[in-house]
Design an enzyme around this catalytic site. Structure first.
Site, short mmCIF file in Angstrom:
data_model
loop_
_atom_site.label_atom_id
_atom_site.label_comp_id
_atom_site.label_asym_id
_atom_site.label_seq_id
_atom_site.Cartn_x
_atom_site.Cartn_y
_atom_site.Cartn_z
N ASN A 139 0.85 -1.19 0.00
CA ASN A 139 0.00 0.00 0.00
C ASN A 139 0.89 1.25 0.00
OD1 ASN A 139 -1.89 1.99 0.42
ND2 ASN A 139 -2.39 1.39 2.53
N TRP A 140 1.05 1.81 -1.18
CA TRP A 140 1.95 2.97 -1.31
C TRP A 140 1.32 4.26 -0.77
CZ3 TRP A 140 4.39 2.30 -6.91
CH2 TRP A 140 5.31 1.24 -6.88
N LYS A 141 0.02 4.21 -0.48
CA LYS A 141 -0.69 5.42 0.00
C LYS A 141 -0.44 6.56 -0.99
CE LYS A 141 -0.40 3.54 4.60
NZ LYS A 141 -0.48 3.75 6.04
N SER A 152 2.87 -1.67 10.49
CA SER A 152 4.31 -1.66 10.78
C SER A 152 5.02 -2.98 10.46
CB SER A 152 4.57 -1.26 12.24
OG SER A 152 4.18 0.09 12.44
N GLU A 207 -5.91 -4.41 10.59
CA GLU A 207 -4.88 -3.40 10.78
C GLU A 207 -5.19 -2.60 12.05
OE1 GLU A 207 -2.73 -2.31 6.92
OE2 GLU A 207 -4.51 -1.09 7.01
N GLU A 224 -7.31 5.22 7.46
CA GLU A 224 -7.05 6.62 7.09
C GLU A 224 -8.24 7.21 6.35
OE1 GLU A 224 -3.30 5.87 5.19
OE2 GLU A 224 -2.38 5.50 7.14
N GLY A 245 1.94 2.69 10.76
CA GLY A 245 2.93 3.76 10.61
C GLY A 245 3.61 4.16 11.91
N HIS A 253 -9.94 1.59 4.63
CA HIS A 253 -8.68 1.78 5.35
C HIS A 253 -8.91 2.79 6.47
CE1 HIS A 253 -4.58 2.98 6.26
NE2 HIS A 253 -4.19 1.85 5.70
#
Ligand code: PGA
Length: 232
Positions: free
Chosen positions: A8-10, A195, A157, A91, A163, A89
């Site tokens: 997941n490169w975000k 992480s 998650e 975020e 992160g 997600h």
């Protein structure tokens, strides 16, 4: 299906540029590329696919088509050859207030277009501390009530692990994945994210209850990912 690894490169690219995609891809053999699903920002989905990876989108519109400036539909993702799509997600739940109904609509769109949803669930630090993880997950998983027997991957998650460098320990992961499988069926694929890096991935992947990984920060580093792919 073996263990699934999703990068997941975000809102990032390796070394911060489009050229970084090419240098990233060069580090993987054709066989390794087949083992990795990359979720780049939307504009780079087709480019990443052309380098030989399977692709995942990071989000999708809950609408079918039409005047939705800035949104991308499942139909368009399908045309771009996308195989998977991350849904819910933390975020997006946090920054865009995404809740059950909206997430369920997104899943309908994806399933209608043969894209496998990767549905994210996870508790916050205070919920973890007060041992409410199962309650939180149970509520989040209600969004899937109408999708029994559909192919949906779950990504567990814990928000406190994303992160932060604080990955959940194997015992916690094992217990939570077991709970999710009990709830949705033993065949449900459950990924762990939060992480993960080349240093801790082996211990997590060794768990029978873990069907793969969703990797953020470390996934921008090809050397880390090559090491992790060697473990699957
Ligand atoms: P992280 O992110 O690996 O950087 O913790 C995981 C994710 O948000 O999917």
């Amino acid at each position: 299906m073996g263990k699934l690894i999703i990068a997941n490169w975000k809102m990032n690219l390796p070394v911060g540029s489009m050229a970084g995609i090419t240098s990233f891809a060069e580090k993987f053999s054709p066989a390794q590329k087949k083992l990795l699903v990359v979720a780049p920002p939307y504009p780079f989905l087709t480019h990443v696919r052309a380098t030989g990876f399977h692709t995942a989108a990071q989000d999708v519109s809950s609408n079918e088509k039409g005047a939705f400036t800035g949104d991308v539909s499942a139909e368009l993702l399908m045309q771009a050859g996308v195989n998977y799509c991350i849904v819910g997600h933390s975020e997006r739940r946090q920054n865009h207030n995404e809740g059950h109904e909206l997430l369920a609509q997104k899943i309908i769109q994806l399933l209608n277009h043969h894209i496998t949803p990767v549905f994210c669930v996870g508790e916050h630090a205070d919920e973890h501390a007060s041992k409410k993880t199962n309650d939180v997950l149970s509520a989040q998983l209600h969004a899937l009530d109408n999708f029994k027997d559909k192919e949906i991957i779950i990504a567990y998650e814990p928000v406190w692990a994303i992160g932060t460098g604080l990955n959940a320990g194997p015992d916690h992961i094992k217990t939570v994945h077991h709970y999710i499988k009990q709830r949705l069926g033993n065949d449900t694929h459950v990924l762990y994210g939060g992480s993960v890096n080349a240093g801790n991935a082996a211990a997590i992947l060794a768990l029978r209850e873990v069907d793969g990984l969703l990797i953020g920060g470390a996934s921008l580093k090809p050397d880390e990912m090559v090491k992790i792919l060697a473990m699957v």
